[in-house]
Scaffold this active site. Structure first.
Site, PDB file in Angstrom:
ATOM      1  N   GLY A   1       1.183  -5.335  71.093  1.00 55.05           N
ATOM      2  CA  GLY A   1       0.976  -5.982  72.325  1.00 55.05           C
ATOM      3  C   GLY A   1       1.615  -5.791  73.307  1.00 55.05           C
TER       4      GLY A   1
ATOM      5  N   ARG B   1     -13.248 -36.450  59.587  1.00 49.22           N
ATOM      6  CA  ARG B   1     -13.058 -34.898  59.870  1.00 49.22           C
ATOM      7  C   ARG B   1     -12.254 -34.731  60.956  1.00 49.22           C
TER       8      ARG B   1
ATOM      9  N   THR C   1      -3.722 -13.271  61.150  1.00 48.51           N
ATOM     10  CA  THR C   1      -3.661 -11.615  60.568  1.00 48.51           C
ATOM     11  C   THR C   1      -2.358 -11.240  61.321  1.00 48.51           C
TER      12      THR C   1
ATOM     13  N   ARG D   1     -17.927 -40.183  73.985  1.00 48.56           N
ATOM     14  CA  ARG D   1     -19.161 -39.952  73.630  1.00 48.56           C
ATOM     15  C   ARG D   1     -19.835 -41.057  72.836  1.00 48.56           C
TER      16      ARG D   1
ATOM     17  N   SER E   1      -0.321  -4.256  56.795  1.00 44.94           N
ATOM     18  CA  SER E   1       0.325  -4.820  55.889  1.00 44.94           C
ATOM     19  C   SER E   1       1.317  -3.673  55.354  1.00 44.94           C
TER      20      SER E   1
ATOM     21  N   GLN F   1       5.021  -1.262  65.258  1.00 46.54           N
ATOM     22  CA  GLN F   1       5.252  -1.091  63.845  1.00 46.54           C
ATOM     23  C   GLN F   1       3.951  -0.686  63.529  1.00 46.54           C
TER      24      GLN F   1
ATOM     25  N   GLN G   1     -16.885 -39.143  61.274  1.00 48.88           N
ATOM     26  CA  GLN G   1     -16.110 -38.400  62.614  1.00 48.88           C
ATOM     27  C   GLN G   1     -14.877 -38.661  62.255  1.00 48.88           C
TER      28      GLN G   1
ATOM     29  N   GLU H   1       1.358 -10.702  62.486  1.00 46.52           N
ATOM     30  CA  GLU H   1       2.669 -11.172  61.929  1.00 46.52           C
ATOM     31  C   GLU H   1       2.310 -11.269  60.298  1.00 46.52           C
TER      32      GLU H   1
HETATM   33  C1  LIG Z   1      -3.006 -21.208  71.572  1.00 45.55           C
HETATM   34  C2  LIG Z   1      -1.713 -20.410  71.103  1.00 45.55           C
HETATM   35  C3  LIG Z   1      -2.321 -19.027  71.492  1.00 45.55           C
HETATM   36  C4  LIG Z   1      -0.774 -18.005  71.362  1.00 45.55           C
HETATM   37  C5  LIG Z   1      -1.009 -16.681  71.917  1.00 45.55           C
HETATM   38  C6  LIG Z   1       0.336 -15.931  71.957  1.00 45.55           C
HETATM   39  C7  LIG Z   1      -0.063 -14.453  72.236  1.00 45.55           C
HETATM   40  C8  LIG Z   1       1.286 -13.735  71.824  1.00 45.55           C
HETATM   41  C9  LIG Z   1       1.701 -14.049  70.309  1.00 45.55           C
HETATM   42  C10 LIG Z   1       1.869 -12.822  69.576  1.00 45.55           C
HETATM   43  C11 LIG Z   1       2.665 -12.926  68.493  1.00 45.55           C
HETATM   44  C12 LIG Z   1       2.720 -12.087  67.538  1.00 45.55           C
HETATM   45  C13 LIG Z   1       2.145 -10.647  67.770  1.00 45.55           C
HETATM   46  C14 LIG Z   1       2.120  -9.876  66.294  1.00 45.55           C
HETATM   47  C15 LIG Z   1       3.088  -9.142  66.047  1.00 45.55           C
HETATM   48  C16 LIG Z   1       2.844  -8.333  64.789  1.00 45.55           C
HETATM   49  O1  LIG Z   1       1.745  -8.418  64.065  1.00 45.55           O
HETATM   50  S1  LIG Z   1       4.132  -7.322  64.140  1.00 45.55           S
HETATM   51  C17 LIG Z   1       3.564  -6.738  62.710  1.00 45.55           C
HETATM   52  C18 LIG Z   1       3.449  -7.562  61.567  1.00 45.55           C
HETATM   53  N1  LIG Z   1       3.319  -6.923  60.314  1.00 45.55           N
HETATM   54  C19 LIG Z   1       3.540  -7.551  59.213  1.00 45.55           C
HETATM   55  O2  LIG Z   1       3.787  -8.562  59.220  1.00 45.55           O
HETATM   56  C20 LIG Z   1       3.396  -6.515  58.044  1.00 45.55           C
HETATM   57  C21 LIG Z   1       3.430  -7.379  56.972  1.00 45.55           C
HETATM   58  N2  LIG Z   1       3.912  -6.636  55.772  1.00 45.55           N
HETATM   59  C22 LIG Z   1       4.999  -7.067  55.239  1.00 45.55           C
HETATM   60  O3  LIG Z   1       5.989  -7.865  55.663  1.00 45.55           O
HETATM   61  C23 LIG Z   1       5.550  -5.913  54.059  1.00 45.55           C
HETATM   62  O4  LIG Z   1       4.896  -4.787  54.170  1.00 45.55           O
HETATM   63  C24 LIG Z   1       5.549  -6.973  52.683  1.00 45.55           C
HETATM   64  C25 LIG Z   1       6.557  -7.774  52.781  1.00 45.55           C
HETATM   65  C26 LIG Z   1       4.120  -7.330  52.484  1.00 45.55           C
HETATM   66  C27 LIG Z   1       5.850  -5.890  51.649  1.00 45.55           C
HETATM   67  O5  LIG Z   1       6.951  -5.352  51.812  1.00 45.55           O
HETATM   68  P1  LIG Z   1       7.695  -4.154  50.884  1.00 45.55           P
HETATM   69  O6  LIG Z   1       8.572  -3.601  51.509  1.00 45.55           O
HETATM   70  O7  LIG Z   1       6.724  -3.379  50.396  1.00 45.55           O
HETATM   71  O8  LIG Z   1       8.303  -5.114  49.879  1.00 45.55           O
HETATM   72  P2  LIG Z   1       7.730  -5.676  48.435  1.00 45.55           P
HETATM   73  O9  LIG Z   1       7.925  -4.627  47.597  1.00 45.55           O
HETATM   74  O10 LIG Z   1       6.575  -6.572  48.392  1.00 45.55           O
HETATM   75  O11 LIG Z   1       8.989  -6.615  47.990  1.00 45.55           O
HETATM   76  C28 LIG Z   1      10.386  -6.136  48.003  1.00 45.55           C
HETATM   77  C29 LIG Z   1      11.287  -7.282  48.038  1.00 45.55           C
HETATM   78  O12 LIG Z   1      11.539  -7.549  49.373  1.00 45.55           O
HETATM   79  C30 LIG Z   1      11.463  -9.051  49.539  1.00 45.55           C
HETATM   80  N3  LIG Z   1      10.965  -9.153  50.856  1.00 45.55           N
HETATM   81  C31 LIG Z   1       9.852  -8.787  51.489  1.00 45.55           C
HETATM   82  N4  LIG Z   1       9.846  -9.001  52.687  1.00 45.55           N
HETATM   83  C32 LIG Z   1      10.853  -9.509  53.222  1.00 45.55           C
HETATM   84  C33 LIG Z   1      11.382 -10.186  54.304  1.00 45.55           C
HETATM   85  N5  LIG Z   1      10.637 -10.002  55.185  1.00 45.55           N
HETATM   86  N6  LIG Z   1      12.573 -10.968  54.287  1.00 45.55           N
HETATM   87  C34 LIG Z   1      13.329 -10.706  52.929  1.00 45.55           C
HETATM   88  N7  LIG Z   1      12.783 -10.259  51.742  1.00 45.55           N
HETATM   89  C35 LIG Z   1      11.573  -9.761  52.036  1.00 45.55           C
HETATM   90  C36 LIG Z   1      10.169  -9.284  48.524  1.00 45.55           C
HETATM   91  O13 LIG Z   1      10.211 -10.480  48.378  1.00 45.55           O
HETATM   92  C37 LIG Z   1      10.717  -8.379  47.380  1.00 45.55           C
HETATM   93  O14 LIG Z   1      11.653  -9.165  46.728  1.00 45.55           O
HETATM   94  P3  LIG Z   1      11.992  -9.097  45.381  1.00 45.55           P
HETATM   95  O15 LIG Z   1      12.035  -7.780  44.804  1.00 45.55           O
HETATM   96  O16 LIG Z   1      10.803 -10.021  44.581  1.00 45.55           O
HETATM   97  O17 LIG Z   1      13.139  -9.944  45.005  1.00 45.55           O
HETATM   98  C1  LIG Z   2      -4.195  -9.890  68.014  1.00 50.17           C
HETATM   99  C2  LIG Z   2      -3.416  -9.055  67.324  1.00 50.17           C
HETATM  100  C3  LIG Z   2      -1.870  -8.422  67.640  1.00 50.17           C
HETATM  101  C4  LIG Z   2      -1.272  -7.782  67.073  1.00 50.17           C
HETATM  102  N1  LIG Z   2       0.061  -7.387  67.332  1.00 50.17           N
HETATM  103  C5  LIG Z   2       0.861  -6.365  66.839  1.00 50.17           C
HETATM  104  C6  LIG Z   2       2.078  -5.876  67.663  1.00 50.17           C
HETATM  105  O1  LIG Z   2       2.445  -6.527  68.607  1.00 50.17           O
HETATM  106  N2  LIG Z   2       2.918  -5.172  66.867  1.00 50.17           N
HETATM  107  C7  LIG Z   2       2.427  -4.807  65.894  1.00 50.17           C
HETATM  108  O2  LIG Z   2       3.069  -3.978  65.240  1.00 50.17           O
HETATM  109  N3  LIG Z   2       1.131  -5.020  64.985  1.00 50.17           N
HETATM  110  C8  LIG Z   2       0.366  -6.156  65.685  1.00 50.17           C
HETATM  111  N4  LIG Z   2      -0.800  -6.304  65.234  1.00 50.17           N
HETATM  112  C9  LIG Z   2      -1.029  -5.891  63.732  1.00 50.17           C
HETATM  113  C10 LIG Z   2      -0.957  -6.739  62.654  1.00 50.17           C
HETATM  114  O3  LIG Z   2       0.312  -7.096  62.414  1.00 50.17           O
HETATM  115  C11 LIG Z   2      -1.809  -6.320  61.335  1.00 50.17           C
HETATM  116  O4  LIG Z   2      -3.001  -6.118  61.815  1.00 50.17           O
HETATM  117  C12 LIG Z   2      -1.592  -7.415  60.238  1.00 50.17           C
HETATM  118  O5  LIG Z   2      -0.253  -6.937  59.817  1.00 50.17           O
HETATM  119  C13 LIG Z   2      -2.197  -6.940  59.419  1.00 50.17           C
HETATM  120  O6  LIG Z   2      -2.399  -5.734  58.509  1.00 50.17           O
HETATM  121  P1  LIG Z   2      -3.812  -4.727  58.496  1.00 50.17           P
HETATM  122  O7  LIG Z   2      -4.522  -4.609  59.738  1.00 50.17           O
HETATM  123  O8  LIG Z   2      -3.368  -3.710  58.196  1.00 50.17           O
HETATM  124  O9  LIG Z   2      -4.743  -5.606  57.472  1.00 50.17           O
HETATM  125  P2  LIG Z   2      -4.910  -4.833  56.062  1.00 50.17           P
HETATM  126  O10 LIG Z   2      -3.956  -5.116  55.096  1.00 50.17           O
HETATM  127  O11 LIG Z   2      -5.773  -3.681  56.207  1.00 50.17           O
HETATM  128  O12 LIG Z   2      -6.099  -6.155  55.640  1.00 50.17           O
HETATM  129  C14 LIG Z   2      -7.447  -5.849  55.236  1.00 50.17           C
HETATM  130  C15 LIG Z   2      -7.737  -6.911  54.048  1.00 50.17           C
HETATM  131  O13 LIG Z   2      -6.982  -6.148  52.958  1.00 50.17           O
HETATM  132  C16 LIG Z   2      -6.622  -7.228  52.273  1.00 50.17           C
HETATM  133  N5  LIG Z   2      -5.192  -6.913  51.707  1.00 50.17           N
HETATM  134  C17 LIG Z   2      -4.060  -5.823  52.017  1.00 50.17           C
HETATM  135  N6  LIG Z   2      -3.324  -5.826  51.134  1.00 50.17           N
HETATM  136  C18 LIG Z   2      -3.589  -6.469  50.187  1.00 50.17           C
HETATM  137  C19 LIG Z   2      -2.697  -6.583  48.869  1.00 50.17           C
HETATM  138  N7  LIG Z   2      -1.754  -5.937  48.465  1.00 50.17           N
HETATM  139  N8  LIG Z   2      -3.508  -7.216  48.000  1.00 50.17           N
HETATM  140  C20 LIG Z   2      -4.453  -8.087  48.316  1.00 50.17           C
HETATM  141  N9  LIG Z   2      -5.089  -7.998  49.414  1.00 50.17           N
HETATM  142  C21 LIG Z   2      -4.503  -7.137  50.336  1.00 50.17           C
HETATM  143  C22 LIG Z   2      -5.892  -8.329  53.429  1.00 50.17           C
HETATM  144  O14 LIG Z   2      -5.713  -9.661  52.691  1.00 50.17           O
HETATM  145  C23 LIG Z   2      -7.322  -8.387  54.260  1.00 50.17           C
HETATM  146  O15 LIG Z   2      -8.294  -8.988  53.698  1.00 50.17           O
HETATM  147  C24 LIG Z   2      -1.675  -7.303  65.859  1.00 50.17           C
HETATM  148  C25 LIG Z   2      -2.728  -7.547  65.331  1.00 50.17           C
HETATM  149  C26 LIG Z   2      -3.670  -8.461  65.855  1.00 50.17           C
HETATM  150  C27 LIG Z   2      -5.075  -8.836  65.258  1.00 50.17           C
END
Ligand SMILES: CCCCCCCCCC/C=C\CCCC(=O)SCCNC(=O)CCNC(=O)[C@H](O)C(C)(C)COP(=O)(O)OP(=O)(O)OC[C@H]1O[C@@H](n2cnc3c(N)ncnc32)[C@H](O)[C@@H]1OP(=O)(O)O
Ligand SMILES: Cc1cc2nc3c(=O)[nH]c(=O)nc-3n(C[C@H](O)[C@H](O)[C@H](O)COP(=O)(O)OP(=O)(O)OC[C@H]3O[C@@H](n4cnc5c(N)ncnc54)[C@H](O)[C@@H]3O)c2cc1C
Length: 636
Positions: free
Chosen positions: A177, A339, A428, A316, A144, A137, A336, A430
């Site tokens: 990943g 914390r 960061t 310790r 984001s 994605q 300790q 998800e």
């Molecule tokens: C020791 C432990 C070690 C473990 C090690 C393990 C290692 C492996 C683990 C790996 C796990 C994970 C890997 C990581 C995978 C990823 O990172 S995948 C990518 C993740 N990316 C994101 O999360 C992106 C974040 N951004 C978003 O979700 C959307 O862009 C955001 C929600 C911020 C905005 O979306 P828009 O489409 O722009 O929507 P808005 O205009 O803000 O909102 C519109 C309305 O929609 C509602 N909304 C938004 N999201 C959702 C949702 N998910 N479900 C339902 N509804 C949603 C929002 O509330 C608004 O509603 P309203 O109009 O206000 O009623």
């Molecule tokens: C270890 C790791 C594994 C990952 N695995 C995957 C994967 O498997 N698949 C996948 O698709 N992605 C993956 N990602 C990507 C990850 O999902 C994104 O990095 C994450 O969603 C954050 O988005 P970004 O990097 O664009 O951060 P940005 O949004 O660029 O964040 C930069 C700064 O901007 C701020 N910011 C951004 N938007 C706003 C706003 N509207 N208002 C205020 N502040 C804002 C944030 O808070 C942050 O401080 C991974 C990332 C990492 C680090």
């Protein structure tokens, strides 16, 4: 001495049934049995050794991870492990790898958003690992802002196929990943274009590599994005970069996109786009699913760090010797305890909130299947907010546990530096934690405008102060006529307060359940009170400004905290024993079960490659000339 339990005197102080607490922590007798059996299986198999990771180069480290993943899969198949047992095995192997995204996102995305037809096509292949998937994605230019993604998927009605393309450098997929070197398939998110019209971001299953020789397919450029934070740590994972050059999806069935299009929208064979009347955010469903699993992960990571720091704090001794007697155990110092014990309480709090969130997610999923979207906004706000709250607290908590262990906490053999390095990206991935809190703030604003000031009356009595705090924070912000963006920093604080209210109230609700075992419920009540009063003390400015507590209440709360810490003290080792972690999983000399720390630290030091020779490489070339003044010294 080996075999001696140096913490026996601590374990004898316990005032509750540790075995019963183990069941509470695991969630059920069955869950405990699976965890206990599989963790010991992994710990006893040299094929899952992990104590050498920090000495390997990136390529050696990655190849070793591939070996372990294959070995884990062979173990699962040979032992005919169930899906639950297999997931536990991957958990206790404790090595970020492509399998996390294959099982943790690729399969859930197809299960959660694919139609029967597409599930029948892809799931059998994925379950047998005959294809390896990732979740593509995020792009170089957008993570984001999902609606800002630039990759395009253009429907070609002539061939009934989609052309996936990366139109710009910033549209390169970046971070997924497992993508860099292993995944054969991706669920790729792209802007759907049909008949020249754009219909927003949708998911597509795209094959990336040949299943014959693993070479990237025509039009696919793919690789690893390079070293990440920390040495071993997350560098066992091939986070990748991917570019599509007008990829015609000719390597899999003609209809490439996953059914999120059929569920949320459709593209007919005649090239007509039909938007169904479900919320478009269902395309984000996989992220909601993963966020709730990340909350459970937080309790695991935090409990691991707390187990290490608690056991070491009991071992310790520093200062306080009376007449030549033993020095004071650092766990007896009030600083300790102030914390460490809130982190112990947080680990249990996050365990129970993770259980509740799992229920909430299952409930909303069931409702969605009946086209009931009524609880979707709350489910989104809760998963987003609690993922943010628990991962921030856990990352900070792991670092605090490192500091609680003094200098030895900085050794790799303490297990804490690597745990921190592996864990911190959870703040960061998800969803960036601040971006997610803004979603919660938006939900609260809407709720306040719909319900008026009372955000929710359905909370246990003990949380009145917490509820009043949230309402006060919201009223202070909503009351003034300034835009969301202007007030966003303040609204994020209200969002955190709302999430803390949820954690406290669910901990209290947990205690209203039947909890068997001598003294178990009493211990959990102490931990619940520590969690709630610690936060009240930390944020007492908020609580005082609501008027629902007075400065005298705040002082009493602080006195009560000290008393609660004294109640935890004799039970601290037993409370971390209840996590039932093997020494292998903890990966920490400071946290070893028998507390025999110093001999193990000393022995481990000599195993470092630098000690393979008493005179280091480089001495003759660089040091000897220095010592012998053979290098012209600058005129002093
Ligand atoms: C020791 C432990 C070690 C473990 C090690 C393990 C290692 C492996 C683990 C790996 C796990 C994970 C890997 C990581 C995978 C990823 O990172 S995948 C990518 C993740 N990316 C994101 O999360 C992106 C974040 N951004 C978003 O979700 C959307 O862009 C955001 C929600 C911020 C905005 O979306 P828009 O489409 O722009 O929507 P808005 O205009 O803000 O909102 C519109 C309305 O929609 C509602 N909304 C938004 N999201 C959702 C949702 N998910 N479900 C339902 N509804 C949603 C929002 O509330 C608004 O509603 P309203 O109009 O206000 O009623
Ligand atoms: C270890 C790791 C594994 C990952 N695995 C995957 C994967 O498997 N698949 C996948 O698709 N992605 C993956 N990602 C990507 C990850 O999902 C994104 O990095 C994450 O969603 C954050 O988005 P970004 O990097 O664009 O951060 P940005 O949004 O660029 O964040 C930069 C700064 O901007 C701020 N910011 C951004 N938007 C706003 C706003 N509207 N208002 C205020 N502040 C804002 C944030 O808070 C942050 O401080 C991974 C990332 C990492 C680090």
């Amino acid at each position: 001495m080996e075999g001696v339990d140096h913490l026996a005197h601590e374990r004898n102080k316990s005032e509750f049934d540790v075995d019963a607490m183990k069941i509470v922590w695991a969630g059920s007798p069955h869950a405990f049995d699976v965890s206990d059996r599989i963790s010991k299986l992994v710990a006893s198999d040299p094929g899952f050794r992990k104590d050498n990771r920090s000495t390997l180069s990136r390529k050696e480290l990655f190849k070793n991870t591939l070996r372990k993943a294959a070995y884990a899969w062979k173990t699962i198949v040979d032992l005919r492990l169930s899906e639950e047992e297999a997931a536990k095995l991957r958990f206790y192997v404790d090595e970020p790898a492509f399998t996390d995204l294959h099982w943790g996102m690729f399969i859930p995305a197809i299960k959660g958003q694919g139609t029967e037809e597409q599930q029948q096509k892809w799931l059998p292949l994925a379950y047998k690992m005959q294809i390896i998937g990732c979740y593509a994605q995020t792009e170089l230019g957008h993570g984001s802002n999902v609606q800002g993604l630039e990759t395009t998927a253009t429907f070609d009605s002539q061939t009934d196929e989609f052309i996936i393309h990366s139109p710009t450098l910033t549209s390169s997929k970046w971070w997924p990943g497992g993508l860099g070197k292993v995944a054969t398939h991706a669920i790729a998110y792209a802007r759907l274009i049909v008949g020249g019209r754009e219909h927003g971001v949708h998911g597509f299953i795209v094959q990336l590599r040949s299943l014959e020789d693993h070479s990237p397919l025509l039009g696919i450029t793919v690789g690893d994005i390079g070293m990440k934070f920390g040495n071993g740590a997350y560098n066992t994972m091939d986070n990748g970069v991917l570019q599509f050059d007008h990829v015609l999806d000719v390597y899999s069935i003609a209809f490439a996109s996953i059914a999120v299009m059929l569920w949320v929208s459709q593209v007919t064979c005649e090239g007509k786009y039909k938007q169904s009347d479900v919320p478009r955010q269902l395309v984000y469903g996989t992220m909601v699913y993963v966020r709730q699993t990340i909350v459970a992960d937080a309790s695991c990571a935090l409990s691991r760090a707390v187990c290490i720091a608690t056991r070491y704090s009991a071992v310790r001794r520093q200062f306080g010797s009376q007449n030549g007697g033993p020095e004071t155990q650092v766990i007896d110092y009030k600083t300790q305890q102030s914390r460490l014990f809130p982190l112990l309480a947080s680990a249990y709090a996050f365990r129970f909130i993770g259980e509740w969130l799992k229920w909430l997610y299952a409930d909303v999923t069931q409702r969605l299947q009946a086209n009931d979207f009524s609880t979707l906004p709350e489910a989104h706000a809760c998963t987003a907010g609690l993922k943010s709250l628990t991962t921030t607290a856990t990352a900070d908590g792991i670092e605090e546990c490192r500091k609680l262990c003094g200098g030895h906490g900085y050794l790799c053999s303490s297990g804490l530096p690597e745990l921190f390095a592996v864990y911190v990206p959870a703040c960061t991935y998800e969803g960036d934690n601040t971006v997610l809190l803004l979603q919660v703030a938006r939900f609260l604003m809407k709720t306040v405008s719909q319900l008026g000031s009372r955000l929710s009356s359905k909370k246990p009595v003990g949380t009145i102060a917490y509820m009043t705090r949230v309402e006060h924070l919201m009223q202070c912000r909503c009351g003034v006529q300034r835009g969301f963006a202007e007030l966003s920093a303040d609204l994020v604080e209200a969002a955190v307060a709302h999430c803390q209210l949820i954690v406290v109230s669910k901990f209290i609700e947990k205690l209203q359940q039947e909890i068997p075992g001598k003294g178990v419920k009493q211990q959990l009540e102490v931990l619940c009170n520590i969690y709630a009063l610690f936060l009240l003390h930390k944020h007492q400015g908020d609580f005082l400004s609501t008027g629902c507590i007075t400065p005298k209440h705040a002082a009493l709360a602080n006195d009560e905290l000290r008393s609660l810490y004294s109640q935890v003290r004799p039970n601290a080792i037993a409370l971390v024993d209840a996590f039932n972690y093997t020494d292998h999983y903890l990966g920490s000399i400071l946290g070893c079960y028998d507390g025999n720390v110093y001999p193990k630290l000393y022995e481990a030091a000599w195993k470092d490659p630098l000690n393979e020779s008493v005179v280091p490489d480089g001495y003759h070339l660089y040091i000897r000339p220095l010592l012998k003044q053979e290098i012209r010294t600058a005129r002093l």
